[in-house]
Design a protein around this motif. Structure first.
Motif, PDB file in Angstrom:
ATOM      1  N   GLU A  57      33.178  43.508  61.837  1.00  0.00           N
ATOM      2  CA  GLU A  57      32.937  42.323  62.666  1.00  0.00           C
ATOM      3  C   GLU A  57      34.047  42.205  63.699  1.00  0.00           C
ATOM      4  O   GLU A  57      35.169  42.644  63.469  1.00  0.00           O
ATOM      5  CB  GLU A  57      32.936  41.046  61.819  1.00  0.00           C
ATOM      6  N   ILE A  58      33.698  41.612  64.805  1.00  0.00           N
ATOM      7  CA  ILE A  58      34.704  41.185  65.773  1.00  0.00           C
ATOM      8  C   ILE A  58      34.742  39.665  65.708  1.00  0.00           C
ATOM      9  O   ILE A  58      33.696  39.011  65.722  1.00  0.00           O
ATOM     10  CB  ILE A  58      34.360  41.662  67.190  1.00  0.00           C
ATOM     11  N   ARG A  59      35.927  39.122  65.578  1.00  0.00           N
ATOM     12  CA  ARG A  59      36.069  37.667  65.452  1.00  0.00           C
ATOM     13  C   ARG A  59      36.806  37.101  66.661  1.00  0.00           C
ATOM     14  O   ARG A  59      37.915  37.551  66.968  1.00  0.00           O
ATOM     15  CB  ARG A  59      36.801  37.323  64.161  1.00  0.00           C
ATOM     16  N   LEU A  60      36.183  36.177  67.328  1.00  0.00           N
ATOM     17  CA  LEU A  60      36.788  35.478  68.451  1.00  0.00           C
ATOM     18  C   LEU A  60      37.241  34.105  67.954  1.00  0.00           C
ATOM     19  O   LEU A  60      36.413  33.235  67.673  1.00  0.00           O
ATOM     20  CB  LEU A  60      35.796  35.312  69.608  1.00  0.00           C
ATOM     21  N   TYR A  61      38.543  33.927  67.803  1.00  0.00           N
ATOM     22  CA  TYR A  61      39.079  32.650  67.336  1.00  0.00           C
ATOM     23  C   TYR A  61      39.281  31.726  68.534  1.00  0.00           C
ATOM     24  O   TYR A  61      39.861  32.128  69.554  1.00  0.00           O
ATOM     25  CB  TYR A  61      40.394  32.870  66.597  1.00  0.00           C
ATOM     26  N   LEU A  62      38.805  30.517  68.376  1.00  0.00           N
ATOM     27  CA  LEU A  62      38.868  29.549  69.472  1.00  0.00           C
ATOM     28  C   LEU A  62      40.151  28.728  69.379  1.00  0.00           C
ATOM     29  O   LEU A  62      40.754  28.598  68.309  1.00  0.00           O
ATOM     30  CB  LEU A  62      37.643  28.643  69.413  1.00  0.00           C
ATOM     31  N   ARG A 131      31.762  35.103  64.791  1.00  0.00           N
ATOM     32  CA  ARG A 131      31.721  36.385  64.101  1.00  0.00           C
ATOM     33  C   ARG A 131      30.608  37.213  64.730  1.00  0.00           C
ATOM     34  O   ARG A 131      29.447  36.834  64.699  1.00  0.00           O
ATOM     35  CB  ARG A 131      31.469  36.187  62.605  1.00  0.00           C
ATOM     36  N   VAL A 132      31.022  38.348  65.271  1.00  0.00           N
ATOM     37  CA  VAL A 132      30.116  39.139  66.091  1.00  0.00           C
ATOM     38  C   VAL A 132      29.854  40.492  65.426  1.00  0.00           C
ATOM     39  O   VAL A 132      30.790  41.227  65.106  1.00  0.00           O
ATOM     40  CB  VAL A 132      30.707  39.364  67.501  1.00  0.00           C
ATOM     41  N   ILE A 143      33.875  44.081  74.028  1.00  0.00           N
ATOM     42  CA  ILE A 143      33.900  42.656  73.692  1.00  0.00           C
ATOM     43  C   ILE A 143      35.285  42.082  73.972  1.00  0.00           C
ATOM     44  O   ILE A 143      35.431  40.982  74.538  1.00  0.00           O
ATOM     45  CB  ILE A 143      33.526  42.447  72.210  1.00  0.00           C
ATOM     46  N   TYR A 144      36.299  42.818  73.560  1.00  0.00           N
ATOM     47  CA  TYR A 144      37.671  42.353  73.800  1.00  0.00           C
ATOM     48  C   TYR A 144      37.927  42.200  75.301  1.00  0.00           C
ATOM     49  O   TYR A 144      38.478  41.191  75.742  1.00  0.00           O
ATOM     50  CB  TYR A 144      38.665  43.339  73.191  1.00  0.00           C
ATOM     51  N   ASN A 158      39.665  42.504  65.427  1.00  0.00           N
ATOM     52  CA  ASN A 158      38.655  43.536  65.255  1.00  0.00           C
ATOM     53  C   ASN A 158      38.883  44.270  63.934  1.00  0.00           C
ATOM     54  O   ASN A 158      39.966  44.804  63.698  1.00  0.00           O
ATOM     55  CB  ASN A 158      38.735  44.506  66.440  1.00  0.00           C
ATOM     56  N   ASP A 159      37.864  44.307  63.077  1.00  0.00           N
ATOM     57  CA  ASP A 159      37.983  45.001  61.797  1.00  0.00           C
ATOM     58  C   ASP A 159      38.173  46.506  61.948  1.00  0.00           C
ATOM     59  O   ASP A 159      38.685  47.162  61.043  1.00  0.00           O
ATOM     60  CB  ASP A 159      36.724  44.757  60.947  1.00  0.00           C
TER      61      ASP A 159
END
Length: 301
Positions: A57-62, A131-132, A143-144, A158-159
């Motif tokens: 998963e790619i996680r974008l934390y806000l 969570r992408v 994505i980054y 990024n995992d």
């Protein structure tokens, strides 16, 4: 060629050079065990990659403002981020997790058995996140690049970075095992050559007589070749047996908790059997080629 005479000569040669035979068996066993360990490390690296690629998963934390003021992701910039993520070429699925759900999840999973730490997390709170899941995990960099600088995004994790580190670790183990195996293989080569030379010199007279009465070169040299092959076969069996013994006593003890928690995929008996199908022919073929070369060099008649 009479089989009885052939095997009689083989066992006679092994018995005459018993100490060198034992040394060759043990050296071959150690060498093939190192090679098998390297191949198991390769299989582990491949299994880790396959195991985690499906879970990457790619996680974008806000940032704090979005996390505290927009728990439903209906306002800006959260809503536009969600929409743009869903339209991205490589995105398969997007899930929004607000701050409260993130805290609940951590308390029920990561700190399940550590209530004190769970309470601390509840006090400090956790940021909301996206969570992408990607169709192609190799495109995580896009994505980054597209979202890390967008308003409302605090950071992008990024995992794949973790997967790459795990794979690199086992690749390093593989390289170390292959290096040790190469050194052991050199020792085994020298021992095989010496054993063949000593055996040939010890039976030089009888071989000469057999040649005089019409025996072919293969007839006189095949017993020496089979001596090396038989010793290598015994060493291969010991190496494979050592790998099967190492699975419960070494591998499972060292990595058992990670296997049980499904952090790492297990090394199974099937994996060891697959490695055995590689190292055994290599050991026997290596011994046969070395013995043949030694015979051609030392026994010219």
């Amino acid at each position: 060629m009479r089989a009885g005479f052939l095997f009689s000569e083989v066992f006679t040669g092994l018995r005459r050079n018993i100490t060198m035979t034992i040394a060759m068996i043990l050296t071959t066993a150690v060498s093939l065990t190192m090679l098998g360990g390297g191949l198991l490390a390769v299989r582990m690296a491949d299994k880790i990659q396959d195991y985690y690629v499906q879970r990457v998963e790619i996680r974008l934390y806000l940032d704090d403002q979005v996390s505290k003021t927009d728990p439903d992701c209906t306002g800006q910039p959260c809503a536009s981020l969600m929409a743009d993520l869903k339209k991205h070429d490589y995105v398969a699925n997007v899930q929004f997790v607000n701050s409260q759900d993130a805290v609940k999840e951590v308390k029920e999973t990561t700190f399940k058995d550590q209530p004190g730490l769970a309470d601390e997390v509840s006090k400090d709170g956790l940021p909301s996140s996206f969570r992408v899941k990607l169709d192609d995990v190799t495109e995580y960099r896009s994505i980054y690049d597209d979202f890390s600088k967008r308003p409302g995004v605090m950071t992008v994790l990024n995992d794949m970075d973790i997967v790459d580190r795990l794979v690199s670790f086992f690749v390093g183990l593989r390289n170390a095992a292959f290096g040790l195996a190469a050194l052991q293989a050199l020792a085994a080569l020298l021992l095989i050559a010496n054993m063949v030379q000593v055996a040939a010199l010890a039976r030089k007279t009888e071989v000469g007589i057999m040649r005089l009465v019409g025996a072919t070169r293969w007839y006189t040299q095949l017993p020496f070749l089979l001596e090396a092959v038989l010793a290598a076969l015994v060493g291969s069996v010991l190496a494979v047996g050592g790998l099967f013994v190492a699975q419960p006593l070494v591998i499972n003890r060292a990595l058992g908790s990670l296997f049980n928690d499904q952090v790492l995929p297990r090394i199974t008996g099937d994996d060891i059997a697959a490695v055995a199908m590689i190292v055994t022919p290599i050991g026997i073929g290596f011994a046969a080629l070395t013995a043949y070369a030694a015979l051609r060099y030392y026994v010219r008649e």
